[in-house]
Design a protein around this motif. Sequence first.
Motif, mmCIF file in Angstrom:
data_model
loop_
_atom_site.group_PDB
_atom_site.id
_atom_site.type_symbol
_atom_site.label_atom_id
_atom_site.label_comp_id
_atom_site.label_asym_id
_atom_site.label_seq_id
_atom_site.Cartn_x
_atom_site.Cartn_y
_atom_site.Cartn_z
ATOM 1 N N THR A 1 -11.078 2.812 -11.159
ATOM 2 C CA THR A 1 -12.009 1.615 -10.834
ATOM 3 C C THR A 1 -12.207 1.416 -9.468
ATOM 4 O O THR A 1 -13.142 1.538 -9.052
ATOM 5 N N VAL A 2 -11.156 0.798 -8.726
ATOM 6 C CA VAL A 2 -11.125 0.519 -7.143
ATOM 7 C C VAL A 2 -9.935 1.409 -6.503
ATOM 8 O O VAL A 2 -8.923 2.020 -7.231
ATOM 9 N N GLY B 1 -6.162 1.418 -4.986
ATOM 10 C CA GLY B 1 -5.100 0.550 -4.988
ATOM 11 C C GLY B 1 -4.204 0.583 -3.754
ATOM 12 O O GLY B 1 -4.127 1.684 -3.305
ATOM 13 N N VAL C 1 0.796 -9.028 -9.352
ATOM 14 C CA VAL C 1 -0.082 -7.848 -9.081
ATOM 15 C C VAL C 1 0.328 -6.976 -10.492
ATOM 16 O O VAL C 1 1.259 -6.886 -11.218
ATOM 17 N N ILE C 2 -0.905 -6.079 -10.509
ATOM 18 C CA ILE C 2 -0.681 -5.106 -11.605
ATOM 19 C C ILE C 2 0.456 -3.832 -11.518
ATOM 20 O O ILE C 2 0.271 -3.459 -10.480
ATOM 21 N N HIS D 1 1.399 -0.236 -12.610
ATOM 22 C CA HIS D 1 0.783 0.751 -13.047
ATOM 23 C C HIS D 1 1.743 1.779 -13.435
ATOM 24 O O HIS D 1 2.647 2.089 -12.752
ATOM 25 N N VAL E 1 -1.925 -8.019 -19.841
ATOM 26 C CA VAL E 1 -0.837 -8.945 -19.715
ATOM 27 C C VAL E 1 -0.125 -9.439 -20.748
ATOM 28 O O VAL E 1 -0.322 -9.684 -21.894
ATOM 29 N N LEU F 1 6.320 -15.345 -12.760
ATOM 30 C CA LEU F 1 5.763 -15.329 -14.106
ATOM 31 C C LEU F 1 6.807 -14.445 -15.131
ATOM 32 O O LEU F 1 7.276 -13.894 -14.803
ATOM 33 N N LEU G 1 3.951 -9.710 -17.623
ATOM 34 C CA LEU G 1 3.765 -8.752 -16.459
ATOM 35 C C LEU G 1 2.412 -8.161 -16.918
ATOM 36 O O LEU G 1 2.118 -7.735 -18.118
ATOM 37 N N GLU H 1 -13.123 -3.539 -10.870
ATOM 38 C CA GLU H 1 -11.731 -3.777 -11.284
ATOM 39 C C GLU H 1 -11.671 -3.878 -12.699
ATOM 40 O O GLU H 1 -12.664 -4.047 -13.419
ATOM 41 N N ILE I 1 -9.014 -7.166 -17.701
ATOM 42 C CA ILE I 1 -7.624 -7.951 -17.971
ATOM 43 C C ILE I 1 -7.541 -8.574 -19.303
ATOM 44 O O ILE I 1 -8.478 -9.546 -19.345
ATOM 45 N N PRO J 1 -6.180 -16.506 -14.921
ATOM 46 C CA PRO J 1 -5.873 -16.269 -13.343
ATOM 47 C C PRO J 1 -6.259 -17.628 -12.519
ATOM 48 O O PRO J 1 -5.549 -17.909 -11.762
ATOM 49 N N LEU K 1 -3.148 -19.534 -12.564
ATOM 50 C CA LEU K 1 -1.908 -18.751 -12.022
ATOM 51 C C LEU K 1 -0.942 -19.494 -11.020
ATOM 52 O O LEU K 1 0.112 -19.006 -10.708
#
Length: 330
Positions: free
Chosen positions: A41-42, A44, A70-71, A73, A105, A122, A125, A187, A190, A230, A233
């Motif tokens: 995607t992009v 990171g 944050v994601i 991986h 998520v 949160l 995840l 991106e 989600i 989001p 959030l």
Amino acid sequence: MDDADVRQNRNERVQGTLSRAIERAADILRAGGLVALPTETVYGLAADATQPEAVARIFAVKGRPQFNPVICHVTGRNAAEKLVDISPLADLLIDAFWPGPLTLVLPKLPDAPVADLVTAGLDTLAVRAPAHSVARQLLYAVDRPLAAPSANKSGHVSPTTADHVRQELGDEVDLILDGGPCGIGLESTIVGIADNEMQLLRPGSITAEDLEEATGIAPKSRNDSSITAPGQLESHYAPDHPLRLNAKRKQAGEFLIGFGKVAGDISLSKSSNLVEAATNLFAHLRAADRSGAERIAVAPVPERGLGIAINDRLRRAAAPRNGRSSGRTS
Ligand code: TXA
Ligand code: MG
């Protein structure tokens, strides 16, 4: 040597250089450093998700004025199930789209070995298994979940080449892995999942139609769902007890979270180190909540660098809501 031999030779050389770069990147990540990595995607900006200070450094380098979650991986389902609760609906999506540009998520497991800063407090995840071969090789080499937002300064567009990352973050990153231009350049999609419903939290190359085709269920619209989007959030962990900011000393009934010269009952950082303070922030708010004190006070934190995100978070935690003098802001 004919052309095929020359090509093969070159490929082996490139492959050898690449595996050395990946080994180096894995060493840097294990030591708590930051690595920019290509995904489909992009690009990171990755840190070992299990190390609080490494994750705090991501926010420092990005100059994020807020702690957005944050994601995380991972290599795939086996790694993800150590971190999150995977429902049957989530499994359908994993089967259909992983590895690939889909972030899920999901409810975080209580003993998931990820720093509080990854989820910004949160109890969900975001997990994703990228398809890019360099990202995958690195994830296997490190053998730990990698927290990685897009590798740009906060508020800028996401980088899709190693050069973009170099221009934007340059020396602030320990290593930039160059995997060429990203194939998708947008991106990941989600999706939030709760019970048997899903919500599209961020559109991406995997569309609502793709999601419905894979599961037989149409993703809900934002207004029609209980899952946090989001835009909402800001509703991260907020303490149950009232919070007083910029406290230089403790008042009766308070638990004081110190910083620098203000010692307090516990300290975000005795040496006024903002990376250390960010690392401790969510855990200390929780500890204060459990301390038995009626109220919580927090020492002044300077409004610079990571201090801006720390103060943003503290102001939200202290904001009045629904008649409470502290609570979740929306
Ligand atoms: O394609 C991508 O997803 C790229 C590559 C590097 O994987 N990453 C990326 O990360 O775009 P970032 O941090 O720029 O965007 C992550 C988004 C943010 O909008 C964040 O709010 C959301 O994911 N997010 C992360 N954890 C979440 C959670 N627990 N609940 C809801 N949203 C979450
Ligand atoms: Mg981003």
